[in-house]
Write an enzyme that holds these catalytic residues in place. Structure first.
Site, PDB file in Angstrom:
ATOM      1  N   ASP A  51       3.145  -6.031 -10.364  1.00 15.99           N
ATOM      2  CA  ASP A  51       4.147  -6.860  -9.662  1.00 15.99           C
ATOM      3  C   ASP A  51       5.110  -7.477 -10.683  1.00 15.99           C
ATOM      4  O   ASP A  51       6.327  -7.467 -10.505  1.00 15.99           O
ATOM      5  CB  ASP A  51       3.479  -8.021  -8.896  1.00 15.99           C
ATOM      6  N   LEU A  83       6.272  -4.862  -5.589  1.00 18.44           N
ATOM      7  CA  LEU A  83       5.066  -4.124  -5.218  1.00 18.44           C
ATOM      8  C   LEU A  83       4.626  -4.648  -3.853  1.00 18.44           C
ATOM      9  O   LEU A  83       4.239  -5.798  -3.732  1.00 18.44           O
ATOM     10  CB  LEU A  83       3.974  -4.328  -6.275  1.00 18.44           C
ATOM     11  N   THR A  86       0.047  -5.304  -2.429  1.00 24.51           N
ATOM     12  CA  THR A  86      -0.696  -5.658  -3.653  1.00 24.51           C
ATOM     13  C   THR A  86      -2.209  -5.703  -3.412  1.00 24.51           C
ATOM     14  O   THR A  86      -2.987  -5.220  -4.241  1.00 24.51           O
ATOM     15  CB  THR A  86      -0.209  -7.029  -4.185  1.00 24.51           C
ATOM     16  N   GLY A 199       0.608  -3.028   3.552  1.00 26.38           N
ATOM     17  CA  GLY A 199       1.996  -2.835   3.164  1.00 26.38           C
ATOM     18  C   GLY A 199       2.955  -2.739   4.335  1.00 26.38           C
ATOM     19  O   GLY A 199       2.703  -2.022   5.305  1.00 26.38           O
ATOM     20  N   LYS A 203       3.798   0.777   6.504  1.00 23.63           N
ATOM     21  CA  LYS A 203       3.703   0.834   7.964  1.00 23.63           C
ATOM     22  C   LYS A 203       4.997   1.373   8.592  1.00 23.63           C
ATOM     23  O   LYS A 203       4.955   2.091   9.587  1.00 23.63           O
ATOM     24  CB  LYS A 203       3.311  -0.538   8.529  1.00 23.63           C
TER      25      LYS A 203
END
Ligand code: AMP
Ligand code: MG
Ligand code: MG
Length: 254
Positions: A51, A83, A86, A199, A203
């Site tokens: 990240d 990111l 995570t 995420g 999706k």
């Protein structure tokens, strides 16, 4: 207008290569083995070395290529999630992870880039094994990672648009940030099937690739850097992303 279009296209092209470089950093951190995990607010709200490194890489590249970006910052805003996913990254669910760069003009999301660093990683591992055994040469299966991009009015590229089978209602929702409101909301939609993956970028990819019909996330926690780039890709192919009341999201800098 012509000049702002030129700036937008230069920005999209740069963001594409910046997102690819970001994907390489995400893979390098895994390969080196030290994720440097830090808890932000709680055990499901994490930050890793990837990240941090990707954030620095994207911001410094954009600042170098577009030194005047902040001057037009009032109207043109870049929303970055270095990111996304995570929590899943730290658990080895690598294909849930994306890097998101969204571009908004006058509060409207107009261009988006999604890099998925581990797209194809299972095929890739099998391919590497076959190559190791000298059974096959590198083919298209071996390509690890991909970049999906889109501009409103132009379209979205880097994937194959698909729809779920007719009559099926498949909901995708959070895997690691659920609560009663989320599950109640999903249940109320009476789906045929529910997918729980990490995420926001991931999706939205499920929607455009026909794995899910709707993405439901009825709780706080999802940020505008999670939705800006994915929203453009979805809108560019005719989908729709709104808040829980059905209102469009605004992406002004404040
Ligand atoms: P998820 O579907 O759980 O992967 O969430 C989508 C995005 O929203 C990810 O970037 C998460 O980090 C973020 N997010 C969702 N819920 C929360 C929460 N409760 N705390 C922190 N971040 C969250
Ligand atoms: Mg995110
Ligand atoms: Mg993030």
């Amino acid at each position: 207008m012509a000049s702002s279009n030129t700036v937008l296209m230069r920005l999209v092209a740069s963001a594409y290569s910046i997102a690819q470089k970001a994907g390489m950093i995400v893979r390098r951190v895994i390969a080196e083995g030290d994720l440097g995990i830090v808890e932000k607010t709680c055990a499901t709200d994490l930050q890793t070395k990837a990240d941090r490194l990707v954030q620095m890489s994207i911001c410094s590249s954009l600042a170098r290529k577009f030194p005047k970006l902040t001057i037009i910052g009032e109207e043109l805003v870049v929303w970055v999630d270095p990111l996304d996913g995570t929590k899943e990254y730290t658990e080895g669910l690598l294909d849930n992870v994306t890097v998101l760069i969204g571009i908004a003009y006058e509060g409207k999301a107009i261009a988006g880039i999604i890099n998925q660093p581990y797209y194809n990683y299972e095929n890739n591992e099998k391919q590497q094994l076959r190559e190791h055994r000298n059974e096959a040469k590198a083919g298209p299966d071996a390509v690890l990672g991909r970049t999906i991009w889109g501009v409103l009015g132009l379209g979205a590229f880097g994937f194959q648009l698909k729809e779920v089978p007719a009559g099926k209602h498949i909901i995708t929702t959070t895997r690691s940030h659920s609560n009663k409101l989320v599950t109640d909301c999903v249940t109320a939609m009476n789906p045929d099937d529910v997918l729980r993956v990490g995420g926001a970028g991931n999706k939205i990819i499920q929607l455009i690739e026909g794995k899910a019909s709707a993405y439901v996330f009825a709780s706080p926690g999802c940020k505008k850097w999670d939705t800006c780039a994915p929203e453009v890709i979805l809108h560019a192919v005719g989908g729709k992303l709104t808040d829980i009341h059905g209102n469009v999201l605004q992406y002004h800098k404040d």
